[in-house]
Write an enzyme that holds these catalytic residues in place. Structure first.
Site, PDB file in Angstrom:
ATOM      1  N   TRP A   1      -4.739   3.045  11.932  1.00 15.81           N
ATOM      2  CA  TRP A   1      -4.504   2.881  10.501  1.00 15.81           C
ATOM      3  C   TRP A   1      -4.962   4.154   9.822  1.00 15.81           C
ATOM      4  O   TRP A   1      -6.132   4.482   9.929  1.00 15.81           O
ATOM      5  CB  TRP A   1      -5.276   1.665   9.968  1.00 15.81           C
ATOM      6  CG  TRP A   1      -5.061   1.482   8.511  1.00 15.81           C
ATOM      7  CD1 TRP A   1      -5.748   2.072   7.474  1.00 15.81           C
ATOM      8  CD2 TRP A   1      -4.043   0.673   7.888  1.00 15.81           C
ATOM      9  NE1 TRP A   1      -5.234   1.694   6.272  1.00 15.81           N
ATOM     10  CE2 TRP A   1      -4.193   0.841   6.502  1.00 15.81           C
ATOM     11  CE3 TRP A   1      -3.026  -0.158   8.387  1.00 15.81           C
ATOM     12  CZ2 TRP A   1      -3.351   0.191   5.576  1.00 15.81           C
ATOM     13  CZ3 TRP A   1      -2.203  -0.798   7.469  1.00 15.81           C
ATOM     14  CH2 TRP A   1      -2.377  -0.620   6.089  1.00 15.81           C
TER      15      TRP A   1
ATOM     16  N   GLU B   1      -5.525   2.151  -1.381  1.00 20.12           N
ATOM     17  CA  GLU B   1      -6.572   1.438  -0.648  1.00 20.12           C
ATOM     18  C   GLU B   1      -7.084   0.269  -1.506  1.00 20.12           C
ATOM     19  O   GLU B   1      -8.255   0.190  -1.861  1.00 20.12           O
ATOM     20  CB  GLU B   1      -7.673   2.415  -0.230  1.00 20.12           C
ATOM     21  CG  GLU B   1      -8.849   1.836   0.530  1.00 20.12           C
ATOM     22  CD  GLU B   1      -8.544   1.025   1.790  1.00 20.12           C
ATOM     23  OE1 GLU B   1      -7.418   1.062   2.304  1.00 20.12           O
ATOM     24  OE2 GLU B   1      -9.472   0.326   2.238  1.00 20.12           O
ATOM     25  N   TRP B   2      -6.151  -0.642  -1.872  1.00 21.83           N
ATOM     26  CA  TRP B   2      -6.479  -1.879  -2.583  1.00 21.83           C
ATOM     27  C   TRP B   2      -7.400  -1.614  -3.788  1.00 21.83           C
ATOM     28  O   TRP B   2      -7.090  -0.763  -4.604  1.00 21.83           O
ATOM     29  CB  TRP B   2      -7.062  -2.908  -1.594  1.00 21.83           C
ATOM     30  CG  TRP B   2      -6.144  -3.139  -0.418  1.00 21.83           C
ATOM     31  CD1 TRP B   2      -6.342  -2.725   0.874  1.00 21.83           C
ATOM     32  CD2 TRP B   2      -4.854  -3.779  -0.422  1.00 21.83           C
ATOM     33  NE1 TRP B   2      -5.269  -3.096   1.657  1.00 21.83           N
ATOM     34  CE2 TRP B   2      -4.359  -3.733   0.905  1.00 21.83           C
ATOM     35  CE3 TRP B   2      -4.060  -4.398  -1.411  1.00 21.83           C
ATOM     36  CZ2 TRP B   2      -3.113  -4.271   1.257  1.00 21.83           C
ATOM     37  CZ3 TRP B   2      -2.822  -4.937  -1.053  1.00 21.83           C
ATOM     38  CH2 TRP B   2      -2.376  -4.872   0.260  1.00 21.83           C
TER      39      TRP B   2
ATOM     40  N   TYR C   1     -12.672  -1.725  13.074  1.00 22.73           N
ATOM     41  CA  TYR C   1     -13.048  -0.460  12.438  1.00 22.73           C
ATOM     42  C   TYR C   1     -14.460  -0.022  12.745  1.00 22.73           C
ATOM     43  O   TYR C   1     -14.738   1.155  12.879  1.00 22.73           O
ATOM     44  CB  TYR C   1     -12.911  -0.582  10.913  1.00 22.73           C
ATOM     45  CG  TYR C   1     -11.488  -0.556  10.434  1.00 22.73           C
ATOM     46  CD1 TYR C   1     -10.715  -1.716  10.406  1.00 22.73           C
ATOM     47  CD2 TYR C   1     -10.896   0.627  10.008  1.00 22.73           C
ATOM     48  CE1 TYR C   1      -9.404  -1.692   9.979  1.00 22.73           C
ATOM     49  CE2 TYR C   1      -9.580   0.663   9.569  1.00 22.73           C
ATOM     50  CZ  TYR C   1      -8.840  -0.497   9.557  1.00 22.73           C
ATOM     51  OH  TYR C   1      -7.534  -0.466   9.144  1.00 22.73           O
TER      52      TYR C   1
ATOM     53  N   GLN D   1       0.806  -1.222   0.000  1.00 22.16           N
ATOM     54  CA  GLN D   1       0.000   0.000   0.000  1.00 22.16           C
ATOM     55  C   GLN D   1       0.839   1.272   0.000  1.00 22.16           C
ATOM     56  O   GLN D   1       0.330   2.335  -0.363  1.00 22.16           O
ATOM     57  CB  GLN D   1      -0.943  -0.006   1.204  1.00 22.16           C
ATOM     58  CG  GLN D   1      -2.014  -1.075   1.079  1.00 22.16           C
ATOM     59  CD  GLN D   1      -2.961  -1.090   2.264  1.00 22.16           C
ATOM     60  OE1 GLN D   1      -2.702  -1.757   3.249  1.00 22.16           O
ATOM     61  NE2 GLN D   1      -4.050  -0.347   2.186  1.00 22.16           N
TER      62      GLN D   1
ATOM     63  N   GLU E   1      -4.949  -2.414  14.087  1.00 24.26           N
ATOM     64  CA  GLU E   1      -5.493  -1.410  13.162  1.00 24.26           C
ATOM     65  C   GLU E   1      -6.800  -0.874  13.704  1.00 24.26           C
ATOM     66  O   GLU E   1      -7.584  -1.612  14.302  1.00 24.26           O
ATOM     67  CB  GLU E   1      -5.813  -2.000  11.770  1.00 24.26           C
ATOM     68  CG  GLU E   1      -4.618  -2.233  10.896  1.00 24.26           C
ATOM     69  CD  GLU E   1      -5.000  -2.820   9.539  1.00 24.26           C
ATOM     70  OE1 GLU E   1      -6.094  -2.510   9.017  1.00 24.26           O
ATOM     71  OE2 GLU E   1      -4.189  -3.593   9.011  1.00 24.26           O
TER      72      GLU E   1
ATOM     73  N   HIS F   1       0.917  -9.292   4.436  1.00 25.80           N
ATOM     74  CA  HIS F   1      -0.252  -8.410   4.313  1.00 25.80           C
ATOM     75  C   HIS F   1      -0.718  -8.470   2.855  1.00 25.80           C
ATOM     76  O   HIS F   1      -0.702  -7.474   2.139  1.00 25.80           O
ATOM     77  CB  HIS F   1       0.103  -6.985   4.754  1.00 25.80           C
ATOM     78  CG  HIS F   1      -1.074  -6.126   5.126  1.00 25.80           C
ATOM     79  ND1 HIS F   1      -1.214  -5.510   6.349  1.00 25.80           N
ATOM     80  CD2 HIS F   1      -2.177  -5.761   4.424  1.00 25.80           C
ATOM     81  CE1 HIS F   1      -2.341  -4.810   6.388  1.00 25.80           C
ATOM     82  NE2 HIS F   1      -2.947  -4.940   5.229  1.00 25.80           N
TER      83      HIS F   1
ATOM     84  N   ASN G   1      -2.005 -10.908   8.159  1.00 29.10           N
ATOM     85  CA  ASN G   1      -3.000  -9.865   8.385  1.00 29.10           C
ATOM     86  C   ASN G   1      -4.353 -10.263   7.789  1.00 29.10           C
ATOM     87  O   ASN G   1      -4.447 -10.520   6.587  1.00 29.10           O
ATOM     88  CB  ASN G   1      -2.542  -8.557   7.723  1.00 29.10           C
ATOM     89  CG  ASN G   1      -3.546  -7.435   7.943  1.00 29.10           C
ATOM     90  OD1 ASN G   1      -3.652  -6.899   9.042  1.00 29.10           O
ATOM     91  ND2 ASN G   1      -4.310  -7.099   6.913  1.00 29.10           N
ATOM     92  N   GLU G   2      -5.378 -10.298   8.618  1.00 33.31           N
ATOM     93  CA  GLU G   2      -6.756 -10.488   8.171  1.00 33.31           C
ATOM     94  C   GLU G   2      -6.933 -11.588   7.116  1.00 33.31           C
ATOM     95  O   GLU G   2      -7.274 -11.322   5.963  1.00 33.31           O
ATOM     96  CB  GLU G   2      -7.318  -9.180   7.606  1.00 33.31           C
ATOM     97  CG  GLU G   2      -7.402  -8.072   8.627  1.00 33.31           C
ATOM     98  CD  GLU G   2      -8.141  -6.838   8.109  1.00 33.31           C
ATOM     99  OE1 GLU G   2      -8.417  -6.750   6.911  1.00 33.31           O
ATOM    100  OE2 GLU G   2      -8.451  -5.964   8.923  1.00 33.31           O
TER     101      GLU G   2
HETATM  102  C1  GBH Z   1      -7.872  -3.253   6.710  1.00 28.01           C
HETATM  103  O1  GBH Z   1      -8.969  -4.068   6.435  1.00 28.01           O
HETATM  104  C2  GBH Z   1      -6.636  -3.679   5.968  1.00 28.01           C
HETATM  105  O2  GBH Z   1      -5.800  -4.476   6.780  1.00 28.01           O
HETATM  106  C3  GBH Z   1      -5.858  -2.519   5.406  1.00 28.01           C
HETATM  107  O3  GBH Z   1      -4.905  -2.979   4.498  1.00 28.01           O
HETATM  108  C4  GBH Z   1      -6.811  -1.519   4.774  1.00 28.01           C
HETATM  109  O4  GBH Z   1      -6.162  -0.478   4.115  1.00 28.01           O
HETATM  110  C5  GBH Z   1      -7.673  -0.969   5.861  1.00 28.01           C
HETATM  111  O5  GBH Z   1      -8.317  -1.970   6.554  1.00 28.01           O
HETATM  112  C6  GBH Z   1      -8.747  -0.012   5.379  1.00 28.01           C
HETATM  113  O6  GBH Z   1      -9.647  -0.655   4.555  1.00 28.01           O
HETATM  114  O7  GBH Z   1     -17.494  -4.610   1.002  1.00 28.01           O
HETATM  115  O8  GBH Z   1     -17.478  -6.991   1.355  1.00 28.01           O
HETATM  116  O9  GBH Z   1     -15.695  -5.944   0.182  1.00 28.01           O
HETATM  117  C7  GBH Z   1     -10.153  -3.636   7.078  1.00 28.01           C
HETATM  118  C8  GBH Z   1     -11.235  -4.648   7.091  1.00 28.01           C
HETATM  119  C9  GBH Z   1     -12.621  -6.021   5.803  1.00 28.01           C
HETATM  120  C10 GBH Z   1     -12.607  -3.696   5.377  1.00 28.01           C
HETATM  121  C11 GBH Z   1     -13.310  -6.233   4.485  1.00 28.01           C
HETATM  122  C12 GBH Z   1     -13.252  -3.899   4.060  1.00 28.01           C
HETATM  123  C13 GBH Z   1     -14.578  -5.264   2.716  1.00 28.01           C
HETATM  124  C14 GBH Z   1     -15.998  -5.586   2.778  1.00 28.01           C
HETATM  125  N1  GBH Z   1     -11.818  -4.832   5.786  1.00 28.01           N
HETATM  126  N2  GBH Z   1     -14.064  -5.077   4.057  1.00 28.01           N
HETATM  127  S1  GBH Z   1     -16.691  -5.805   1.208  1.00 28.01           S
END
Ligand code: GBH
Length: 527
Positions: free
Chosen positions: A467, A474-475, A312, A21, A417, A124, A170-171
């Site tokens: 975070w 942001e992916w 979050y 990222q 985070e 990650h 991570n996650e």
């Molecule tokens: C984190 O994920 C990540 O670790 C980090 O890299 C990222 O930048 C940060 O949060 C902010 O997003 O609408 O079904 O696609 C946070 C948890 C879980 C949030 C999955 C987004 C997607 C739901 N994430 N979710 S969906």
């Protein structure tokens, strides 16, 4: 006696980032490709059509970035290592890249010189493309678990003399569900043929998660057997940790919230901390839910020294959805009376709800077996069915018992985070964006919840990492969504501290234990 308004001794705080990222410089110093490199270049994968080739340019600006972190007064920095910089093709028989090792080695030394404790994430989401191409990446249990274990070993060997806090993965939920179910994250596999030419969303997410848990456990085993005796660090996994609340107090929606937690958290936390998968998952998935052999269970169970939690937001949960990835539960932010749970972020999945932050700690202690234990010792408690009970109700009614078990099962929590994306922040200039009132408001809420969780509820939280340090990629949302406490102008790569950075710096300065502060200040050899 009034609860303390200070943080406990040795409490660690800092900011978090991840390699793909922020780093950019994707073809520099022998780095191999990761699965995210080309994925974001495919049509429709990235919201703004942009990718990670430059990102926040942190691979080049690493020294300046560490100096900025130091100027914020952080005690720690959570960053991730890019597997494909260290082993460009990824595998256990592939060469290690000395330049990759050298980069992170210098990086860690520089952090330490500023008295900043390195928290290193091994993975990650940026899997080496070589492993995806060669054998399907996380889908191939035999290969990936050994390759990940080898990569981890290389990192312990190279950096473990200085890194004492390791996060394995991570996650994993995101790799499994978003990468192999919904197909919105790399490697983008899904049954939906409009999205992906290949993949099977009904089986692959459960297999991928299973393989990730085993890979994590194998890395931890190597650490504990071969490195911990001399290096003396801690190692653990970090999980998605959003809270689930029943939409209303109907029994089916109270169950729905529990089912959501089983699928989001219990899926990983039950195996790692307790040694079995949530019974409700087996009930829903039947034969599609994999199992470990007894030997595998013996390394999976207990394979985390702490509870790593990214948290979050909070979802209101209603029974009856058809989304298997959410445990057949519908999520909403709209309460029955039509009001919103909290303030909406730029990210559709995120609203500001600090009470959820304080509540989420309970999810860790509401894992099925712990509650079953509570139930065994307190048979008068409400219980549904023979192997599954409604532990949200139990929590609400017998907090004192839960608190007793909480002592018994206690593992320190590291909040790895927590953050907020301000609406439309990418549409304004730096001068405007640094006045990030909504993010300040979010952190006002979560820092208060953090302090209350520690000092009122008695929860053992040892670290907190907002975070993110910098605005970054942001992916799949590209650069449309910003989470940084530091604004990044992606044209000039200039950094501008936002009000949220100032808020957090001041908040932690005022609440740090003075002896801890003095001890850590003394560790910095550079100012
Ligand atoms: C984190 O994920 C990540 O670790 C980090 O890299 C990222 O930048 C940060 O949060 C902010 O997003 O609408 O079904 O696609 C946070 C948890 C879980 C949030 C999955 C987004 C997607 C739901 N994430 N979710 S969906």
């Amino acid at each position: 006696m009034a609860p303390s308004t200070k943080l406990p001794k040795d409490f660690i705080w800092g900011f978090a980032t991840a390699s793909f990222q922020i780093e950019g410089s994707v073809d520099v110093d022998g780095r191999g490709k990761s699965i995210w490199d080309d994925f974001l270049k495919l049509p429709g994968k990235s919201l703004d059509g942009k990718n990670g080739d430059v990102a926040s340019d942190s691979y080049r600006l690493w020294k300046e970035d560490i100096a900025l972190l130091a100027s914020y007064g952080v005690r720690s920095y959570r960053f991730s290592l890019a597997w494909s910089r260290i082993i460009p093709l990824g595998g256990r028989n592939d060469p290690v890249n000395p330049k990759g090792i050298e980069f992170y080695s210098k990086f860690i030394d520089e952090l330490l010189a500023h008295g900043i404790i390195p928290f290193a994430t091994l993975y990650h989401w940026d899997l080496p493309q070589g492993l995806q191409d060669r054998y399907g990446g996380w889908l191939n249990k035999e290969e990936i678990t050994l390759d990940y274990q080898n990569y981890a070993r290389v990192c312990f060997e190279a950096f473990g003399d200085r890194v004492k806090h390791w996060l394995t993965i991570n996650e994993p939920w995101c790799c499994a569900v978003l990468g192999h179910g919904r197909g919105v994250f790399a490697p983008g596999r899904s049954s939906d043929r409009n999205r992906s030419p290949e993949g099977d969303s009904s089986t692959e997410p459960w297999i991928v998660a299973h393989n990730i848990i085993l890979a994590h456990a194998k890395a931890v085993t190597v650490y504990r057997e071969q490195f911990k005796p001399t290096q003396n660090g801690l190692i653990g996994i970090t999980l998605n940790g959003d809270w689930a609340m029943p939409y209303d107090d109907s029994p089916e929606n109270i169950d729905a919230a529990q089912h959501a937690l089983d699928f989001a958290i219990g899926w990983y936390a039950d195996p790692v901390y307790l040694g079995f998968y949530p019974p409700y998952m087996r009930e829903v998935l039947g034969d599609r839910m994999p199992d470990f052999t007894p030997e595998e269970w013996s390394i999976v169970k207990g394979s985390s020294d702490f509870y790593g939690m990214n948290t979050y937001t909070t979802n209101l949960c209603r029974a009856g959805g058809d989304d298997e990835f959410q445990g057949l539960v519908d999520y909403t932010f709209t309460r029955p009376d039509g009001s919103q749970l909290g303030h909406q972020a730029q990210s559709a999945w995120l609203q500001d709800y600090p009470d959820g932050f304080r509540a989420v700690r309970l999810s860790i202690f509401s894992l099925s077996s712990i509650v079953l234990t509570c139930v065994c010792e307190a048979p008068q408690l409400p219980m549904e069915g023979s192997n599954h009970c409604n532990y949200l109700t139990i929590l609400a009614t017998v907090t004192d018992i839960v608190l007793r078990y909480l002592q018994r099962y206690k593992l320190p929590i590291y909040v790895t985070e927590n953050g907020f994306s301000v609406k439309n922040e990418s549409d304004v200039n730096a001068d405007e964006a640094v006045k990030d009132f909504d993010r300040v408001h979010y952190f006002q809420g979560t820092t208060k919840a953090l302090l209350d969780a520690i000092n009122v509820d008695g929860v053992d939280i040892r670290a907190y990492f907002p975070w993110s340090f910098l605005d970054n990629l942001e992916w799949a949302d590209g650069y449309t969504t910003r989470f940084g406490v530091t604004y990044v102008d992606f044209e000039t790569q200039k950094r501008y501290p936002k009000d949220s950075a100032r808020f957090l710096i001041k908040w932690f300065k005022e609440r740090e234990d003075p002896e801890t502060a003095a001890k850590w200040d003394a560790k910095a050899t550079k100012t």
